[in-house]
Design a protein around this motif. Structure first.
Motif, PDB file in Angstrom:
ATOM      1  N   ALA A   1       0.831  -1.203   0.000  1.00 24.75           N
ATOM      2  CA  ALA A   1       0.000   0.000   0.000  1.00 24.75           C
ATOM      3  C   ALA A   1       0.865   1.252   0.000  1.00 24.75           C
ATOM      4  N   ASN A   2       1.983   1.184   0.668  1.00 27.04           N
ATOM      5  CA  ASN A   2       2.915   2.313   0.700  1.00 27.04           C
ATOM      6  C   ASN A   2       3.491   2.576  -0.686  1.00 27.04           C
TER       7      ASN A   2
ATOM      8  N   ALA B   1       2.070   1.820  -3.493  1.00 23.76           N
ATOM      9  CA  ALA B   1       0.989   2.270  -4.354  1.00 23.76           C
ATOM     10  C   ALA B   1       0.505   3.673  -3.989  1.00 23.76           C
ATOM     11  N   ARG B   2       1.121   4.291  -2.973  1.00 21.99           N
ATOM     12  CA  ARG B   2       0.792   5.640  -2.527  1.00 21.99           C
ATOM     13  C   ARG B   2      -0.598   5.727  -1.881  1.00 21.99           C
ATOM     14  N   TYR B   3      -1.091   4.595  -1.361  1.00 17.66           N
ATOM     15  CA  TYR B   3      -2.330   4.608  -0.593  1.00 17.66           C
ATOM     16  C   TYR B   3      -1.952   4.773   0.882  1.00 17.66           C
ATOM     17  N   GLN B   4      -1.627   5.993   1.259  1.00  9.82           N
ATOM     18  CA  GLN B   4      -1.050   6.235   2.571  1.00  9.82           C
ATOM     19  C   GLN B   4      -2.015   5.904   3.697  1.00  9.82           C
ATOM     20  N   ARG B   5      -3.276   6.250   3.515  1.00  7.98           N
ATOM     21  CA  ARG B   5      -4.245   5.972   4.584  1.00  7.98           C
ATOM     22  C   ARG B   5      -4.427   4.471   4.778  1.00  7.98           C
ATOM     23  N   LEU B   6      -4.503   3.729   3.666  1.00 12.78           N
ATOM     24  CA  LEU B   6      -4.597   2.267   3.758  1.00 12.78           C
ATOM     25  C   LEU B   6      -3.333   1.696   4.385  1.00 12.78           C
ATOM     26  N   CYS B   7      -2.208   2.240   3.983  1.00 10.82           N
ATOM     27  CA  CYS B   7      -0.916   1.799   4.536  1.00 10.82           C
ATOM     28  C   CYS B   7      -0.901   1.960   6.050  1.00 10.82           C
TER      29      CYS B   7
ATOM     30  N   LYS C   1       0.627   9.519   9.384  1.00 12.08           N
ATOM     31  CA  LYS C   1       1.548   9.026   8.355  1.00 12.08           C
ATOM     32  C   LYS C   1       2.614   8.171   9.001  1.00 12.08           C
TER      33      LYS C   1
END
Length: 390
Positions: A255-256, A258-264, A338
């Motif tokens: 997820a990190n 893929a730039r899906y920070q909230r999911l990460c 973050k």
């Protein structure tokens, strides 16, 4: 060689009292106990796993990167300079103000120019976006393995009596028959960690290379050790407890990337909770309880028993240390929204530094501390190396 073999395989060390290697010969056709030679089958399997990963990176991930127009961009290279190169390779990659002043006078350069040279020289070793994209395929591979081995372990242990009553780990020990499911569980785990040892030499080099190399070798050693003296039942419990959180950390890494920070951040917080539950509650009060107390009551201590439990206690100390590090990262993820950057990377972003003048000569390299490009390189800080097994 014969003398060394006799010393190494001393029955008084490996086996309980009044048990010999001859006693552990196969009792009947089709029935056998764990033997050291079984572990040799993990090596070709490990090479196969490593080969599949290399093939995937080069012939699947790289073409996909080109289709997505991800190129191996070339950054600015430092101009050749013998004096600065010698300092860079033999003294320091991040010179302080004293070194900068001395080199500035020696070369008749401005301090800012010397600082810029060192930044460009450090960034020459920076992996490109293409390289990082291809390495992310390894994370997909690890995520797939950890998830599959967790599901397999859950299915296998669900029907195993020692999953529900750990005293079954020691009943009739060491005369416990090796089942096919148990053998595949052990050999697959061992082969995977051998493949991680091999792949370290082809991955992006990071500051924790030596730590991870020793860690993987220690993992291989502990899995092999527990197999040889037939502590495989409790060994499966140890591996399963660790597998239960590993795939979540790999999912957070993906997820990190893929730039899906909230999911990460969300997945990482879930990983943290499961990590704390399995490593600080289940492991000491379930695993260590049976290896220390139930085994003492049923089997009794012997030399390899002391070593095995000593290593598990050291592992528990590491669990506590790692949990503190993960708690700090999870806290930042909750409070700041973050996950913190990767402390392992030797890459630094130059765009900000390039635009800033040197305001404080006492701190000319305030940005020399490692950080990921754009705040991430696909891994977490301490959590990136916390997730592995024994």
């Amino acid at each position: 060689m014969a003398a060394f073999s006799a010393w190494f395989w001393n029955e008084r060390f490996w086996l309980p009292h009044n048990v010999t290697w001859a006693d552990l010969a196969d009792p009947a056709p089709g029935v056998e106990y764990p033997k050291a030679r079984h572990l040799l089958s993990a090596l070709p399997l490990a090479l196969g796993i490593f080969a599949v990963r290399i093939f995937f990176e080069r012939f699947v991930a790289r073409p996909c990167a080109y289709m997505l127009r991800i190129q191996a961009e070339m950054g600015r290279r430092a101009q050749p300079n013998t004096v600065l190169e010698k300092v860079f390779t033999s003294i320091t990659k991040c010179p302080d103000s004293r070194h900068l002043d001395g080199l500035s006078k020696q070369l008749d350069w401005e301090v800012r120019k010397v600082q810029r040279w060192f930044r460009h020289r450090r960034n020459q070793d920076k992996p490109s976006t293409l390289t990082k994209f291809c390495e992310s395929s390894a994370q997909k591979w690890r995520f797939t393995f950890y998830l599959c081995i967790f599901i397999y372990g859950l299915r296998f242990l669900w029907q195993s009596p020692w999953m529900w009553d750990t005293r079954h780990c020691w009943y009739n020990y060491p005369y416990q028959v090796l089942s096919p499911g148990l053998y595949y569980f052990y050999v697959t785990e061992l082969a995977f960690y051998w493949s991680l040892v091999f792949s370290q030499f082809t991955d992006i080099k990071r500051k924790d290379f030596l730590i991870m190399f020793i860690h993987h070798l220690a993992t291989v050693g502990l899995i092999s050790f527990s197999y040889v003296n037939n502590m495989v039942r409790v060994g499966t419990l140890v591996m399963f407890v660790h597998d239960s959180s590993d795939f979540l950390l790999e999912a957070a890494k993906l997820a990190n990337y893929a730039r899906y920070q909230r999911l990460c951040d969300s997945v990482f917080v879930v990983f943290s909770g499961i990590f704390f539950g399995t490593r600080l509650i289940i492991f000491p009060f379930w695993i260590l309880h049976t290896t220390l107390f139930e085994s003492w009551e049923i089997v009794g201590p012997y030399p390899s028993w002391w070593l095995f439990n000593g290593l598990l206690l050291v592992l528990q100390v590491l669990h506590i240390i790692w949990s503190c590090l993960i708690a700090r990262i999870a806290y930042k993820a909750i409070v700041r929204g973050k996950v913190s950057k990767d402390d392992r990377s030797d890459i630094e972003s130059s765009s900000e530094e390039e635009a800033e003048p040197v305001k404080d000569k006492a701190k000319p390299l305030a940005r020399c501390s490692p950080k990921g490009e754009n705040g991430t390189n696909g891994h977490f800080s301490s959590g990136a190396w916390v997730q592995d097994h024994w």
